[in-house]
Design an enzyme around this catalytic site. Structure first.
Site, short mmCIF file in Angstrom:
data_model
loop_
_atom_site.label_atom_id
_atom_site.label_comp_id
_atom_site.label_asym_id
_atom_site.label_seq_id
_atom_site.Cartn_x
_atom_site.Cartn_y
_atom_site.Cartn_z
N HIS A 1 -14.57 -15.01 -13.97
CA HIS A 1 -14.29 -15.69 -15.23
C HIS A 1 -15.33 -15.28 -16.27
O HIS A 1 -16.40 -15.89 -16.35
CB HIS A 1 -14.33 -17.21 -15.03
CG HIS A 1 -13.36 -17.71 -14.00
ND1 HIS A 1 -13.54 -17.51 -12.66
CD2 HIS A 1 -12.20 -18.42 -14.14
CE1 HIS A 1 -12.53 -18.07 -12.00
NE2 HIS A 1 -11.71 -18.62 -12.87
N HIS B 1 -16.58 -22.28 -12.35
CA HIS B 1 -15.91 -20.98 -12.46
C HIS B 1 -16.74 -19.99 -13.28
O HIS B 1 -16.55 -18.78 -13.16
CB HIS B 1 -14.52 -21.16 -13.07
CG HIS B 1 -14.52 -21.84 -14.40
ND1 HIS B 1 -14.48 -23.22 -14.51
CD2 HIS B 1 -14.56 -21.36 -15.66
CE1 HIS B 1 -14.48 -23.55 -15.79
NE2 HIS B 1 -14.53 -22.44 -16.51
N LEU C 1 -13.34 -29.18 -10.42
CA LEU C 1 -13.80 -29.69 -11.71
C LEU C 1 -14.08 -31.19 -11.66
O LEU C 1 -13.38 -31.95 -11.00
CB LEU C 1 -12.79 -29.35 -12.79
CG LEU C 1 -12.73 -27.85 -13.13
CD1 LEU C 1 -11.55 -27.53 -14.02
CD2 LEU C 1 -14.03 -27.38 -13.77
N ASP D 1 -13.81 -28.40 -20.68
CA ASP D 1 -12.61 -29.21 -20.92
C ASP D 1 -12.02 -29.69 -19.60
O ASP D 1 -11.61 -30.85 -19.47
CB ASP D 1 -11.55 -28.37 -21.65
CG ASP D 1 -11.97 -27.99 -23.06
OD1 ASP D 1 -12.31 -28.90 -23.83
OD2 ASP D 1 -11.93 -26.80 -23.39
N HIS E 1 -10.15 -16.17 -19.70
CA HIS E 1 -10.66 -17.25 -18.85
C HIS E 1 -10.92 -16.78 -17.42
O HIS E 1 -12.03 -16.91 -16.92
CB HIS E 1 -9.68 -18.43 -18.83
CG HIS E 1 -10.07 -19.49 -17.83
ND1 HIS E 1 -11.03 -20.42 -18.09
CD2 HIS E 1 -9.64 -19.74 -16.58
CE1 HIS E 1 -11.18 -21.21 -17.03
NE2 HIS E 1 -10.33 -20.82 -16.10
N SER F 1 -16.63 -57.50 1.87
CA SER F 1 -15.75 -57.05 2.95
C SER F 1 -16.37 -55.92 3.76
O SER F 1 -16.21 -55.85 4.97
CB SER F 1 -14.41 -56.58 2.37
OG SER F 1 -13.70 -57.66 1.80
N GLU G 1 -13.86 -45.16 -6.43
CA GLU G 1 -14.14 -44.51 -5.15
C GLU G 1 -14.42 -43.01 -5.29
O GLU G 1 -15.30 -42.48 -4.61
CB GLU G 1 -12.96 -44.71 -4.18
CG GLU G 1 -12.81 -46.12 -3.67
CD GLU G 1 -11.87 -46.96 -4.52
OE1 GLU G 1 -11.50 -48.05 -4.09
OE2 GLU G 1 -11.52 -46.49 -5.64
N PHE H 1 -8.75 -45.90 1.57
CA PHE H 1 -9.13 -45.34 0.27
C PHE H 1 -10.03 -44.12 0.39
O PHE H 1 -10.50 -43.59 -0.62
CB PHE H 1 -9.79 -46.42 -0.59
CG PHE H 1 -8.92 -47.63 -0.76
CD1 PHE H 1 -7.54 -47.54 -0.78
CD2 PHE H 1 -9.48 -48.90 -0.88
CE1 PHE H 1 -6.74 -48.65 -0.92
CE2 PHE H 1 -8.69 -50.03 -1.02
CZ PHE H 1 -7.31 -49.91 -1.04
N HIS I 1 -2.52 -50.57 2.70
CA HIS I 1 -3.95 -50.68 2.97
C HIS I 1 -4.31 -50.33 4.41
O HIS I 1 -5.50 -50.30 4.75
CB HIS I 1 -4.42 -52.11 2.68
CG HIS I 1 -4.58 -52.42 1.23
ND1 HIS I 1 -3.60 -52.18 0.30
CD2 HIS I 1 -5.63 -52.94 0.53
CE1 HIS I 1 -4.01 -52.55 -0.90
NE2 HIS I 1 -5.25 -53.01 -0.79
N ARG J 1 -12.18 -54.39 10.92
CA ARG J 1 -12.16 -55.69 10.24
C ARG J 1 -12.20 -56.81 11.26
O ARG J 1 -12.87 -57.83 11.06
CB ARG J 1 -10.89 -55.81 9.39
CG ARG J 1 -10.70 -57.20 8.75
CD ARG J 1 -9.40 -57.25 7.96
NE ARG J 1 -9.23 -58.52 7.26
CZ ARG J 1 -8.53 -59.55 7.73
NH1 ARG J 1 -7.94 -59.46 8.91
NH2 ARG J 1 -8.42 -60.66 7.03
#
Length: 660
Positions: free
Chosen positions: A27, A67, A117, A156, A260, A381, A408, A434, A470, A516
């Site tokens: 690049h 890059h 990115l 960007d 680019h 939790s 997260e 998650f 979940h 849990r």
């Protein structure tokens, strides 16, 4: 800009272009457009020492727009790092020190692996948080021993990524004033002009995040860039400097997407050389530029020497603090720091491994002042609060409980940045489902081999009534697919303590997956656990002449033990193997692995997650008990029964495997 400064900048531009052209890959647009920005940071502001690239009080420079790596390599070469012209000529080649995107650990002076990115942007936030914590812990009124900035060049594409929004929001909330980012505002992305997708007001957006924002109209105006950086250093919040640049500056392809991600080509390079009145030879570094860089290197050495003198005085006046800081920066722990870690649970009966983890977190925090972390709005939790400390905040900069908020993706990247900074042992926490939000950051942690710790609770369908959105099913196995990540699923409180000890001492990242629901302590097998759990898999208990091996992880180890009792009633002797960490088990000798899982004994795996991958362990003669669908909403005990995590299903599977 004087003639010598112009030559320095052109040197950076043309070294980058030559590297890309020789590799026929890369690049060139960013290096051509941003060389003046990079030169200004490095020549006028950056506190570093190429001869001592791990100096703890160095400024960090992150090329978040990874890059454009050819520019970073050109910088490292001319500024005296261990990166030769031959290394630049081997850009993007096999086992070179100049890979296609900057890789931490591969190239001296590269502070973080970037390219995906937004990741560099977010990791820089973590570095600034580590700097703030360490400065609050160790600085004295008469001695600022930790006092440095984090600079980044962002694009960007960085600003479009969602992780950036999360990280910028937290950085503004925490007023991380040692964070100075320069935005390469060139209006071009791969598909063309950014106005096809990116028309927001970036300045207003970052002002809303509580950042200081300023603009530089000309990306080649070093004095204006320097003035903006000087202004940023006076702020009480992070700074974004929006610099108007021209991608591919000076080339015939300037201001187009064509520059680019592709080499310029011979004709365009010739035109670019003519534009800059540059010699025809490739990889040319003028003698006067070398001499100018030597002056900068002398300044760098003087900065480091001044700090070393300050460190000497600090060590003499505050020997205990200096010893702790030095040990923390080199990831050295007090002797016997983990003694007693297995004895902290008392006589508790049923305990969730997340609750056990909470106790271990507080045990570690008492012994390691560099240990800190937090949760994505789930501390209650996840059981992550360090009870002896307060929240990390603007007012309490030495606080050890980090409130990441529901962020997260950035949380994972920030923990990576804290780990890369060194001096801290950082962890994050959320629900295992998650982990998908965090996967790019977890993958980068493994790629960098940085010892980030990711805590995941609510690790199976035993989450219960919240339902399949979940309930993690595929997440556990998907984490095991990541090379160099230790995925740990302990069976009880004692295994949890041992897995935490391994995570804290490992040089690789770790993911702790915790229940849990309560699990029964394996107290009668404590000696086996203490002796062997750190090996990743071990024989928990067995009958003589075992006909079958039940391999289980986490909460399902208890089920395997219950099944063993029933198998005994039916005169089917068996062995129970607890396997809290596949990766640690893979590190053991072939002889040990064979002793735990002999080839000639049928095997059945029991794990409340995807069965994909277990076949490699149980073999063709074995079987798997798991979940290859999504879960459902119901009390966890009902779900376990309905999905076959019961003694009867284990017995039926054993008999099927044994042909009985």
């Amino acid at each position: 800009m004087n003639t010598l400064e112009t030559q320095c900048i052109t040197t950076l531009r043309m070294l980058s272009v030559d590297a890309v052209e020789k590799a026929n890959s890369g690049h060139p647009g960013l290096p051509l457009g941003c060389a003046a920005i990079a030169h200004t940071i490095w020549s006028r502001f950056l506190q570093h020492d190429p001869k001592n690239p791990q100096w703890i009080n160095r400024d960090r420079f992150i090329l978040s727009a990874g890059h454009g790596s050819a520019l970073l390599y050109a910088l490292l070469h001319v500024y005296g790092y261990d990166l030769s012209l031959e290394d630049l000529q081997n850009f993007r080649q096999w086992h070179s020190k100049t890979p296609g995107h900057p890789e931490y650990g591969e190239t001296p002076g590269v502070e973080a692996t970037t390219g995906p990115l937004g990741q560099g942007f977010a990791m820089g936030v973590g570095m600034a948080m580590a700097e703030r914590y360490l400065s609050a812990q160790y600085n004295k009124e008469d001695s600022k021993i930790i006092d440095h900035y984090v600079y980044a060049l962002v694009s960007d594409g960085d600003l479009m990524e969602g992780v950036t929004a999360e990280a910028a929001s937290l950085a503004g909330h925490l007023q991380l004033n040692k964070l100075i980012y320069l935005y390469d505002d060139n209006n071009i992305s791969i598909d063309g002009n950014t106005n096809i997708t990116f028309t927001e007001n970036v300045e207003q957006r970052f002002l809303a995040y509580n950042w200081h924002v300023t603009r530089v109209a000309d990306g080649n105006d070093c004095d204006a860039i320097a003035a903006a950086i000087s202004e940023a250093k006076q702020q009480d919040k992070p700074s974004l400097i929006i610099v108007k640049t021209h991608i591919g500056y000076g080339s015939p392809k300037q201001d187009t997407a064509k520059v680019h991600g592709s080499p310029l080509g011979s004709e365009a390079i010739q035109a670019t050389r003519d534009k800059f009145s540059w010699p025809q030879s490739d990889f040319h570094v003028p003698q006067e530029v070398k001499e100018e860089m030597q002056k900068v290197l002398t300044k760098c050495a003087e900065q480091h020497n001044t700090w070393q003198e300050k460190w000497k005085q600090y060590s003499e006046k505050y020997p205990e603090c200096s010893a702790k800081l030095d040990a923390a920066m080199h990831r050295q722990y007090p002797e016997n720091w983990s003694d007693g870690i297995a004895d902290i649970f008392g006589e508790e009966q049923s305990m969730a491994t997340r609750a056990a983890s909470g106790k271990v977190i507080n045990f570690i925090a008492e012994r390691l002042p560099q240990f800190l972390g937090g949760s994505a709005d789930l501390a209650g939790s996840n059981k992550t609060d360090i009870k002896s400390s307060v929240d990390f905040s603007v007012q309490q900069q030495a606080g050890r409980n980090i409130r990441f908020g529901i962020r997260e993706h950035a949380m994972g990247s920030i923990v990576n940045g804290m780990s890369l900074h060194q001096g801290v042992v950082a962890f994050s926490a959320t629900f295992l489902a998650f982990a998908d939000y965090m996967r790019p950051a977890i993958r980068l942690a493994a790629l960098m081999k940085t010892p980030s710790i990711f805590v995941f609770t609510h690790d199976s369908i035993a989450l219960g009534e919240d339902g399949p959105t979940h309930q993690p099913v595929e997440q556990l196995m998907s984490l095991r697919l990541i090379p160099d990540l230790l995925v740990m699923r302990p069976a009880d409180a004692l295994e949890t303590a041992i897995m935490w000890r391994e995570a804290v001492t490992s040089t690789l990242p770790s993911a702790l997956c915790l229940t849990r629901q309560g699990v029964t302590p394996l107290a009668e097998y404590a000696s086996a656990i203490t002796a062997n759990a750190a090996k990743g898999a071990y024989t928990l208990c067995e009958d003589d002449n075992a006909q079958v091996i039940l391999i289980a992880t986490g909460s399902e180890v208890g089920l395997a033990l219950d099944a063993k009792k029933k198998l005994g009633e039916e005169s089917i002797p068996c062995r129970i193997v607890s396997m809290p960490c596949w990766e640690l088990f893979a590190q053991q000798s072939p002889e040990y692995r064979e002793s735990v899982l002999p080839n000639d004994v049928p095997k059945i795996s029991i794990e409340a997650g995807s069965t994909l991958g277990w076949q490699s362990i149980v073999g063709n003669s074995g079987a798997t008990i798991g979940i290859d669908t999504f879960g459902a909403s119901a009390p966890w005990e009902v779900l376990y029964d309905k999905f076959g995590f019961n003694v009867q299903n284990v017995l039926s599977t054993v008999k099927q495997v044994l042909g009985k």
